[in-house]
Design an enzyme around this catalytic site. Structure first.
Site, PDB file in Angstrom:
ATOM      1  N   ASP B  15       0.866  -1.176   0.000  1.00  0.00           N
ATOM      2  CA  ASP B  15       0.000   0.000   0.000  1.00  0.00           C
ATOM      3  C   ASP B  15       0.901   1.224   0.000  1.00  0.00           C
ATOM      4  OD1 ASP B  15      -2.318   1.576   0.164  1.00  0.00           O
ATOM      5  OD2 ASP B  15      -2.196   1.669   2.334  1.00  0.00           O
ATOM      6  N   SER B  16       0.323   2.360  -0.339  1.00  0.00           N
ATOM      7  CA  SER B  16       1.076   3.616  -0.288  1.00  0.00           C
ATOM      8  C   SER B  16       1.510   3.956   1.133  1.00  0.00           C
ATOM      9  CB  SER B  16       0.222   4.747  -0.834  1.00  0.00           C
ATOM     10  OG  SER B  16      -0.980   4.837  -0.111  1.00  0.00           O
ATOM     11  N   CYS B  78      -3.605  -0.781  -2.238  1.00  0.00           N
ATOM     12  CA  CYS B  78      -3.761   0.649  -2.511  1.00  0.00           C
ATOM     13  C   CYS B  78      -4.775   0.841  -3.643  1.00  0.00           C
ATOM     14  CB  CYS B  78      -2.402   1.210  -2.908  1.00  0.00           C
ATOM     15  SG  CYS B  78      -2.441   2.939  -3.382  1.00  0.00           S
ATOM     16  N   THR B  80      -5.505   3.576  -5.162  1.00  0.00           N
ATOM     17  CA  THR B  80      -4.967   4.457  -6.188  1.00  0.00           C
ATOM     18  C   THR B  80      -4.141   3.667  -7.199  1.00  0.00           C
ATOM     19  OG1 THR B  80      -4.903   6.214  -4.522  1.00  0.00           O
ATOM     20  CG2 THR B  80      -3.658   6.588  -6.541  1.00  0.00           C
ATOM     21  N   GLU B 158      -6.347   9.163  10.247  1.00  0.00           N
ATOM     22  CA  GLU B 158      -5.008   9.052  10.832  1.00  0.00           C
ATOM     23  C   GLU B 158      -4.867   9.868  12.113  1.00  0.00           C
ATOM     24  OE1 GLU B 158      -1.784   9.477   8.114  1.00  0.00           O
ATOM     25  OE2 GLU B 158      -2.366   7.669   7.035  1.00  0.00           O
ATOM     26  N   CYS B 190     -11.258   3.178  -0.399  1.00  0.00           N
ATOM     27  CA  CYS B 190      -9.956   3.593   0.153  1.00  0.00           C
ATOM     28  C   CYS B 190      -9.782   2.804   1.438  1.00  0.00           C
ATOM     29  CB  CYS B 190      -9.951   5.092   0.448  1.00  0.00           C
ATOM     30  SG  CYS B 190      -8.514   5.653   1.402  1.00  0.00           S
ATOM     31  N   HIS B 192      -8.331   3.358   4.100  1.00  0.00           N
ATOM     32  CA  HIS B 192      -8.455   4.074   5.376  1.00  0.00           C
ATOM     33  C   HIS B 192      -9.909   4.155   5.863  1.00  0.00           C
ATOM     34  CE1 HIS B 192      -4.331   5.541   4.982  1.00  0.00           C
ATOM     35  NE2 HIS B 192      -4.444   6.133   6.161  1.00  0.00           N
TER      36      HIS B 192
END
Lengths: 271, 271
Positions: B15-16, B78, B80, B158, B190, B192
């Site tokens: 993942d990023s 990820c 993206t 986060e 996403c 997150h």
């Protein structure tokens, strides 16, 4: 790392991203005839959430990119780099002088306070480094510094939520603990924060003086160029030369938000 | 890029940043005996705000790091990268199969919808790529997809603002325009976003089914390993091997927020 310097050489400015454009704006207002080379490391932004080792490596890279243009002066517009890696920048620069936003903002805050109580807000890395408190206390050990990291201010500014109740709620949470500490001066220790200045002012009230580190660095740059006889008085206006390491989709929206004008040509530089 | 593969080889996940840890959690729950190698590119996070060229370069780097460990399967956690660079990952992987969160989430959403109206939320880059809508319409051209970028959800998650009124206000702003489009299914595009699942559920109401792409990818991984006879049935539990390109200060706080347990050893890898 030495090159011949005249008043005609440019001022080099770098930042982790586009926040440093507030410094470009302040320099252009204070020193209208200076040539400006700006590098924003948009491919690796943000620095504020990264480790010190990584921040120092990036600082060296960024400085080397600007040194190709033989600047007469380097401005570190990034508070995180100013706090954690100014010595790295100075080493790469050799005899070229370096001005960091942090020291400039700290100096102006020390001049502004009457009750010797200063608040500082910034990214997590800047605040945890304690660099503002150290720099302020080097200038005047009697000043009491209260600090607070405000990590959501950068994304809120970049999303343009400059007049949104969510930003007000978050600002109230972040700032409540420092405005009840009887401070009379608050340093915006991150170049993004001037974008949220209205909500910050509204939250802290009119009795506290705000120090914008971008304006502080422009004042310090003028002083240094005058002292060294390197002020550019050519009378010729030049557009800043903008370089970034990545061109994100919303760059032109953010540029407009920061500088209030349309985006000029931008050069893409590999890091 | 070919290596001998048995059921004992690990599953590689990248993942990023640390968002992909929600995928690690889902894989461990669904496939408890699999060895997991995780790489989070924390030095260059976030990808979602960067250009396609940069995202594709980073995707190749990340895949190459995992390939050193001879994985039997690579999961692109990820969104993206799944949207903009899955072909790059597949090229670096050679004959090793690749599962992207995007296709897994899209597939599960197509199975879940009854009224053929699906909402998708994600980062700016994921949504602008239109990849979810394309993937869903490849599976079923009659489905109407409504998309919305929610760029502040990542920093809010986060910062741990999982029960804050500012997050509620921002969620209401982001989601108002898609929940009034009569959707019956919403894809969290996403990794997150599962962290903010409670506020998202509260905002959209109980009538809309939420598709968590981390859970979707775990289901797809189990299917693929069963089909190819590569499921690990050793009965031995192993801790995931975690690698990151930078160790930010708040990493252990975020790890706890994402996985609900204390941080194990983490290896630092240069990119």
């Amino acid at each position: 790392m030495h090159h011949k310097v005249t008043s005609d050489n440019p001022i080099g400015i770098f930042d982790s991203g586009i926040g440093g454009l507030t410094v470009v704006k302040a320099i252009r207002a204070a020193l209208p005839f200076e040539k400006i080379i700006y590098f924003g490391d948009t491919a690796r932004v943000p620095y504020g959430t990264k480790s010190q080792v990584t921040i120092r490596k990036y600082a060296a890279d960024d400085t080397a990119i600007l040194m190709r243009y033989q600047p007469k002066l380097i401005i570190v517009a990034c508070n995180t780099v100013s706090a954690l890696a100014l010595d790295v920048v100075e080493k790469v620069c050799g005899s070229i002088p370096v001005i960091g936003v942090l020291k400039a903002g700290a100096g102006l805050a020390v001049e502004a306070t009457s009750n010797n109580r200063i608040g500082v807000i910034g990214t997590q890395a800047t605040i945890c480094s304690n660099a503002y408190a150290c720099t302020i206390n080097e200038l005047d050990p009697d000043i009491h510094v209260v600090s607070k990291a405000c990590p959501l201010f950068v994304p809120l500014a970049e999303e343009g939520l400059i007049d949104h109740d969510a930003t007000r709620l978050i600002a109230r949470d972040y700032l409540a603990g420092i405005i009840n500490q009887d401070i009379d001066t608050l340093v915006l220790g991150c170049t993004h924060y001037p974008i949220l200045r209205r909500i910050i002012e509204e939250t802290i009230g009119p009795a506290i003086c705000i120090i914008d580190s971008a304006e502080a660095v422009a004042l310090r740059t003028r002083e240094l160029l005058e002292e060294s006889g390197l002020l550019n008085n050519s009378g010729e206006h030049a557009l800043p030369h903008l370089m970034v390491s990545d061109l994100p989709q919303k760059f032109s929206m953010i540029y407009k938000l920061f500088l209030g004008s349309e985006l000029p040509d931008v050069e893409l530089v590999e890091v």
